[in-house]
Structures are given as C-alpha cells and as structure tokens.
Design a protein around this motif. Sequence first.
Motif, PDB file in Angstrom:
ATOM      1  N   GLU A  17       0.687  -1.253  -0.258  1.00 31.85           N
ATOM      2  CA  GLU A  17      -0.052  -0.012   0.124  1.00 31.85           C
ATOM      3  C   GLU A  17       0.460   0.653   0.187  1.00 31.85           C
ATOM      4  OE1 GLU A  17      -2.155  -0.607   3.786  1.00 31.85           O
ATOM      5  OE2 GLU A  17      -4.294  -1.708   2.009  1.00 31.85           O
ATOM      6  N   THR A  19       0.497   3.128  -2.808  1.00 35.98           N
ATOM      7  CA  THR A  19      -1.000   3.753  -3.459  1.00 35.98           C
ATOM      8  C   THR A  19      -1.855   4.371  -2.515  1.00 35.98           C
ATOM      9  OG1 THR A  19      -1.753   1.779  -2.348  1.00 35.98           O
ATOM     10  CG2 THR A  19      -1.187   1.676  -5.003  1.00 35.98           C
ATOM     11  N   SER A  20      -1.699   4.646  -0.846  1.00 34.72           N
ATOM     12  CA  SER A  20      -1.924   4.760  -0.379  1.00 34.72           C
ATOM     13  C   SER A  20      -1.616   6.231   0.220  1.00 34.72           C
ATOM     14  CB  SER A  20      -2.224   3.952   1.584  1.00 34.72           C
ATOM     15  OG  SER A  20      -2.552   4.996   1.892  1.00 34.72           O
TER      16      SER A  20
END
Length: 764
Positions: free
Chosen positions: A632, A635-636
């Motif tokens: 993540e 992407t986070s």
Amino acid sequence: MTRFSRFTVAAMVVLVASIAGADGMIIIPHPPMPPYPPRPPHPWPMPPPHYEFAPLEVKYHHVTARIDDQIAVTEIDQVFYNPNHQTLEGEYLFPVPKGARIDKFSMDINGKEAEAELLDADKARRIYEDIVRRMKDPALLEYAGQALFKVRVYPIEPHSEKRIRLSYSELLRRDAGMVSYVYPLNTEKFSAKPLKSVSVKVELSCAKGIKSVFCPSHTVEITHRGPSEATVGFEAKDLRPDTDFQLFFAPEAPSDVGIDVLTYREKADADGGFFLLLASPAVGLEGARVVEKDVVFVLDTSGSMAERGKIDQAKRALSFCLKNLNRGDRFEVVRFSTEAEALFGRVVAAGSENLAKAESFVQGLKPIGGTAIRDALVVALGPATETRNKGRPYMIVFLTDGRPTIGPTAADEIMAAAMKEMGDRTIRIFCFGIGTDVNTHLLDLLTESTRAASQYVLPDEDIEIKVSNFYAKISDPVLTDLQLEMTGGIRPSKMTPSRLPDLFKGEQLVVLGRYAGDGDAAVTLKGMVDGKPRTFTHELKFPASATDHVFIPRLWATRRVGFLLDQIRLNGENAELRDEVVDLARKYGIVTPYTAYLIVEDEDRRGLAQTQRSLPQFDAELHETTGRMYNELPTSVAGDGAVGGAQSLDALKRAKGMSAPSIANAPMMRGGRATMASPLADRMEQAVSGQQNRYVAGRTFYQNGAQWIDASVQTTADARRIQVRIGSDEYFTLLKKHPNAAQWLSVGRNVQVLLDDTVYEVIE
C-alpha cells in the motif's frame, strides 16, 4: 542476552549477580546458602535445597564529565541495593577506558574506605576469561583489552545500599579535527531490572571555540553558552541501556561555517568507505549575517478546520511566526478555502504597521468552504517573480488539513502547476499536514522537489506547538542552495540527503555517504548568501582503512533504507530499490514492518532453513499483514496509515543515532491500527519491536530461539562449520586466534559467527 529477574541457585559454582550503572558491576562469586536443619544420612548424595536469590539492584547512576579542550574528567555516582535477606560478599569491577587514569574512589566498608587495585589490560583479560570459563557466560568478553579497577566489597548487608563514587581523567583522542568522548553505558547484559535513574551530563569548554557537537548514540539536549562552551545532557528513568554514550565535538571555529568529516572503512570492502560530514554555522554568528528572506504563510480555512479547534491553534501558530520575522524580512499571508486570497498581493516589509495588519487579518479568519490547493500554491508563488534576481530566499509555509476538493485534485496536475509558477526560481515549500485526511504524496513531493521538509500534526498533537517549534528552526537561513564537492580522487556516492537542504542558524547539517578512493582531499561546501556565492573548504584525509567509528555504516544504512522506501512510496517499486533495501536491512538490523516483509520474502525465495532465519517469529499471518502495508506504500495517499508511513520513513531518513529508530511507538503503528484488527496490530507491533538484534563491532546478530546468528552467515551457505563448546579449551584457543571476535562472542551463550571462511557454532 541472559536476563535475571529472579532465579534459583541449584548446581552453580559461581554466580555473577551484577547491576551496572555504566560498566561498573558487582560480582558475587559465592552466594550464601540459607541455613537448613541437618538431614539423616542417605545412601546416595543429595543436592542442596533450591532457594530464591535476587541479584543486586541499582538505585541510580549519574555521570558528570567536564571536558576542557581534550582533557576529560569523569565522575561516577552509583548506588547498589541488596534486596536479599543474606549478607553478601563480592567484587566491584570497573573496566577502565583505554588511556584513562583513576583519580579518586570512594566506598565505605564498616566505616573504612575500601582498598582498590588497578590491573593492566593483560591481567584484566585473565580475570574476564576466568569468569567466562567458570560461568559459561561470555558477557565480560566485550571488555577484553581494557584495564580493570577492582575492589573487594564485604559485607553487603541485607536490604542495604552501597554507594560508590569514582572519578577518572583522560586525554581524549582527536581524529580529523574532531575530539571523541566515550562513556561505557552498555549495561543490558548485567542489569536484572531497568535502572531507576540514569543521567549523563557533559560540560564542554574549548578555548578557541566549538564548531559542532554530535551524539550518535543517544537523544541528547545540547545547549550552547556562547561560542566556546556547551552542555550536553541525557536523562532517563526505568531504562535498560544497551549502547555506550558517544560524543563528538570539533574545537576551533575559524570561519562562519565549520566542516568536519569522520570516516569508516574496512580494507576488504570493495565498495569503499563511509563518511559522516557535519556542517555548522559558528555559534557566535551575528544577526547581521543571517540571510534576509521572503516568507509567504499559507493557511487552509476550509470548513474542516473548524473541527477540534484546529483553526484557533493554526492562527496562534501563524501569530508566532509573524512575531519572529527578522529585520529585513518580507512577508505575505494567503488564506484559502473555495478560493485563494492574498492579504497584500505582494511581499511587504516586516514593519510594525504591516505586521499589525497581518495579525488582524489572521485573527478574523473563519473556517468555511472547500480546499483549493492548486489555486493557493499559484497565489503564494506569484510574488516570487518580483525577487527573481535579488538573491533572497523565498519560503512558503503551507498549512492544510485536507485533500484538494476544488479545481485540479490529482497530485501530478498540482505539481505541474506549481513547478510552472516557480520556473528557475529557488523556492522552498514547507508543508504541514494537519490531521490524517491529507494527500501525503502531494505534500511530500512538494517538499522533496524544493529541498524543504514536511511535518504532520496528528489529531492528538498541538498544531501551535509543532508549527512554532519548526518555524523557529528555519527562520534564520545562513547558507542556501548548498552543494558538496570533494577533490583529490575522492568520489562520494549514495549521499543522504541526496539534495542538501539549506543551513540555518543554530542547526547542524548531517550528511552521510559512501566514498571511493583514499588520501588527502579538499571538501568544499558551496552556497549562497544574499545572492552572492560563498565557498567553505577544508583539507581532510580519507584513509584506506579506518575502523574506529563503527556506528557510521549503520547510521548511513538507516538513512539509506528510509530514502529507498520513500522512493518506492512516492514513485513506485523496482527490483533495484527492493534488492538494496533487503540487503541493507538484513545486514544492519533495520527492522520495520516494511523491511520485515521484504526480508522474509527474500528468505522464503532462497529456501532458508528456519533455524537460520533473521525474523523467525513472523508467521504467515504477520507476513501477510506487513505485505499489505508494504504494497500500500505507493497507493495509499491519505488516511492514518499513509500519514503514519510518511512519518516513519521520514524518521529513518533523518536518523541521527547509531541504533535504528524503534518502530514500537512510531506513528506508523498508530496509523496502521486503523487499517487492521487491533489484536493483529498488537501482534505485529510486538513482533517488530520485540525482534532482538544487536549491532556489535560492525556486525548484526539476530536472535533465533536460544541462539544469536551473525547476519553474514546467511551469505555463506557452503562454508565449513565447526562446533565449539563455550568455556572449553577450544573456545579460548579460538579467542586467541581471533582476538577481534571477543565482542561478537560476547552477545550470548549460543552464537553462530563467520570468521574468515568458517562458521563457528558456539554452544553451551
């Protein structure tokens, strides 16, 4: 490392019951047996009855050192406590730092001062090894090669204290212009309980001035009392110290900016050496030399700023910043919500009339509307065109609590707009993300692209305190647009930070990197002062071999891992970044949820036996959890986990201590809790923070069950193996053959260590 809280004396010949404040320890060679009634004779021998015995405890340990130029006098004050019902007899041992001289010793035994003796290094080594031979405990091997101060302690009355005061003096070593002071504070192996109170206070005085002060071992407070004096302080309670206290300082300050370099290099390292560079403005720098600057304060006044009193805290922080503008500074205030509004439309002088108008404007701000970040940046950058050729630093202090909702919302579009407005102008954008609903990628890309820094204010933190403290550090630039050059065949590489930030008054620039080549070199730091170039050059030596400053490689690796992970977070993963993270994290014991995932993945791929694993406690569930966090990263961009990850990687990138930053209490863990079940978060936190590894004399050892494994062992699967029993003749023969291995063998009773081309398995 073996730890005792309470234990049973069963078939023990010798017991080391020691509590160390510093390296001082009390050895109890023969703990008394409790009286018990005589028993009738038995046809076979009976072992003595078991009984409980608690080791000595330490009430406090305080150290005061006074250093005048290169002469250091260290005073130690320790109090030991006997919690037992028995009277004990023991010996106080203090391994003496090399070259030190004992000046004074005080311990009262039955109203008389105890007699002591000082043993040279050879006699001391025999005592250390004799204790190891009898106890089958190698802890004291760490001090092989040091002299020994020894005192018989009797009686140690039940439930009583023994106060020991000791002072010694030494001539400190000067290396490459820097003086080093080391106080042995590694007590974990001897302390049954955390020390109730530990403090180290160092008073520095250098007749010709002090350029820089650096402590790589502990988080200290450094207070300068003019250009020639400084105080360094460390204090903690309920602590189990496991690292010696190290301090470096550079006397003499011949120029406005001092430069010092420390190096570490092993002859066998084909990749070259490591360097640590410190650059510090002179402490006595007059205010007139501080660079005049333009500052634009940008405040988010969208509706979400009404929550939790954020707008009121932010306004107080802005008031602090306005009051701390310097004479000659210019400023502007921009507020934004659905649209952006500038107060003056240009940067204006920081005079009383303009400041009063700005203060009134700030106090009248109210939270309402959306979040137009692109427009706010464009407005804030507008006045920069007025000063394009005037050589003034242009700084933006940007506070927001949300993601963009008005106008362009994609990070790349906003970045493109900002870069277009900046053109070739040198601008710094310092970002404050308030709360966790912010686009961390956008804020960090803005700061990374402009050589600035991001700060995140979590919901339970005070905005006013965090912003005002940070602004106080950056309010006085001394040298901007820094560039580092080395000549004489020295080629630096992999520097952290890769792009040097500006140098501010009262701050210290710390740069780490690798270097190839050796010999004399000119180290040059270039920068701008009031639009004019300034150059500071020092002639320094980069040796072909230098192994004293063993902390440098791990400190460099910690920062390098933080940088590589941050590149993965902001720009995506590639094989080169991933492989370098794995190699450095394992070699130097840098354990975070992200590196743990990569290390376990690599060991799975290579089919490494469980008994050889670096992180044996990471089961499938934990591995899946850390994998999700790692995947993540790119992407986070918002939320608890994104902010926590950004903060944790920033802590790695800015590390100043030889120990890798602990993740147990890091924001990453607080952020990560929101994205997973709490029990699983607890397990992961315990697994990461509980993974035992020790960095000893340039090598990392991981605890795997009852044994400690040298990280180098994993890279030599085909090496021959020899098993050696601790305390045996073969064990001490090995020590004589490899005297440098004493510190590595001191980590525990069961150790696997690579020596030359052989893996030695030391067993109980």
